[in-house]
Write a protein that holds these residues in place. Sequence first.
Motif, mmCIF file in Angstrom:
data_model
loop_
_atom_site.group_PDB
_atom_site.id
_atom_site.type_symbol
_atom_site.label_atom_id
_atom_site.label_comp_id
_atom_site.label_asym_id
_atom_site.label_seq_id
_atom_site.Cartn_x
_atom_site.Cartn_y
_atom_site.Cartn_z
ATOM 1 N N LEU A 1 6.612 -8.793 4.465
ATOM 2 C CA LEU A 1 6.750 -7.918 5.626
ATOM 3 C C LEU A 1 7.838 -6.861 5.400
ATOM 4 O O LEU A 1 7.691 -5.698 5.740
ATOM 5 N N TYR A 2 8.961 -7.291 4.835
ATOM 6 C CA TYR A 2 10.073 -6.347 4.610
ATOM 7 C C TYR A 2 10.351 -6.202 3.110
ATOM 8 O O TYR A 2 11.457 -6.425 2.649
ATOM 9 N N ASN A 27 6.188 -1.802 -1.014
ATOM 10 C CA ASN A 27 5.014 -2.607 -1.330
ATOM 11 C C ASN A 27 5.175 -3.117 -2.760
ATOM 12 O O ASN A 27 4.760 -2.491 -3.726
ATOM 13 N N TRP A 28 5.838 -4.286 -2.876
ATOM 14 C CA TRP A 28 6.169 -4.805 -4.202
ATOM 15 C C TRP A 28 4.955 -5.202 -5.036
ATOM 16 O O TRP A 28 4.934 -4.946 -6.236
ATOM 17 N N PRO A 29 3.919 -5.834 -4.424
ATOM 18 C CA PRO A 29 2.748 -6.150 -5.252
ATOM 19 C C PRO A 29 2.127 -4.888 -5.853
ATOM 20 O O PRO A 29 1.732 -4.885 -7.022
ATOM 21 N N LEU A 30 2.094 -3.804 -5.078
ATOM 22 C CA LEU A 30 1.519 -2.572 -5.607
ATOM 23 C C LEU A 30 2.389 -2.021 -6.741
ATOM 24 O O LEU A 30 1.878 -1.604 -7.788
ATOM 25 N N ALA A 31 3.723 -2.056 -6.545
ATOM 26 C CA ALA A 31 4.632 -1.615 -7.620
ATOM 27 C C ALA A 31 4.411 -2.448 -8.875
ATOM 28 O O ALA A 31 4.368 -1.920 -9.990
#
Lengths: 257, 279
Positions: free
Chosen positions: B39-40, B246-250
């Motif tokens: 979420l954050y 958006n860490w998964p996207l990074a």
Amino acid sequence: MNKRKTSLFFFIFSMVFFYLPLLVIVIYSFNEGKSMVWQGFSVKWYKELFLYSDELWRAFRYSIFIAIISSVVSTTLGTLGAIGIHWHKFKYKKYLKVLGYLPLIVPDIIMGVSLLILFVTVKLKLGLISIIIVHTTFNIPFVLFIVLARLSDLDYSIVEAAYDLGATEMETLKKVIIPMLRPAIISGFLIAITLSFDDFVATFFVAGPGITTLPLRIYSMIRLGISPVINALSVLFIGFAVTLTLSTTKLQKYFIK
Amino acid sequence: MRKDKKGINYTLPITLWLTIFFLIPMGIVLIYSFLKKGLYGGVELELSFEAFKIFLNPMFLKIVFKTILMSLGVTIITLIIAVPTAYYIVKSPYKKMYIYLIIIPFWTNFLIRIYSWMAILGHNGFVNMFLKKIGLIDSSIQFLYNTGAVILISVYTSLPFAILPLYSIIDKFDFSLMDAARDLGATNKEAFFKVFLPNIKSGIFTAGIFTFVPMLGSYVIPKLVGGVNSIFMGNVIARQLTETRNWPLAATISSVLILITMIFVLLGSITKKRGGDYE
């Protein structure tokens, strides 16, 4: 001959291309005015750099500290690793060689991002330690390969002779191997220091809010716009590069004999 | 060569270090790309292909394509300048001095080198001030913040990294081979393309990799002097990591960037080996 003219053209082009921007910076660092309009000679930006740029010098001290620690660690690990790879046989040798090569071909940003994600996952506080870890990691392959290259020129029979004459492992390392490798260790160390001192991208990701290295500081100054203080700082950098270039060639001559 | 167990003593520290601070982080990046966005920022431990779905959006694919294209372009321009420059230096009686002149910009801080071009080409930069002073223009021309500026400054920063490996390989090249080829009836052009170039292939490969790989991960130059249309994969990764969070996207884009790098390095080393078989 035609080819000589072509290559001369490219050579002159490269030199002008390299040095024109640097020359402009050097000249304008002595400009009285703030802009790129020449308003007379002055050293006031140097005064400002040396007397009123505390934050910059704090960043500089951090950079020096980080560069020294990470270079000592990477030089130690890289040198030992190279000796092990070159003179000993063990099972995972092939993998280690590949593993030692990989960080070289992974872009800087990936190194920063992946270590940031690791540090956040294990909840390590971002700061000095995280920066030192990143710098050590990208420095290791350079030291490893420089020392390996030197080892391939050396004769193992000297090491064998030391053992035959009764030297212990430690004695051989200290009195025979390290002195023979000294030029490679020194150039590995110097490259590590330079790379560490220069790095922006990987550091940018793992620095956290507390610590600012010199490149990080320069970056934020550049983003705010062109400043005559950076001109003056640039001149110091260029001077440093010139000194380093001239002195290392002298150093190498001295150590290689 | 010793077959005792001491090899482990020497290599254990470096192995551990690279495993913990290189292999494992890479593994985590790969895993993160299959997790759900937190979420954050951060991630939640739940399998998700969301990041890949977003990534397959034409906008991202276009950036991947553009990153590769720009990197190839910069590499080719750099090599075109670097090969003859290195050749000239090797042939010159002042080669030592010239090599120092290449090493100096190589050792000048990366950001300072970018800055020097910004000071020249910027809105209130040297070129604009000069052109105004001689009355050629009335208002400043914007030379920065476009794709051209990114290419120019990228070539500038990569050039020393390309010239140095080329210099060391050309320095070892036996130039009498070229004379022999010409004696046997080859034209200058043939001697150059069929004898000289294949023999310095490994130097060209190294120079190319030193230019191409950092370009693929380019972040600073497009950020500082690029326009809206000169975004590299590195800029997207940074934005997903620090702004959009958006860490998964990074992580996904990072994994793709690693994959592309590996593919190109492998392709390069295959051509390099072929070059070695040339004789």
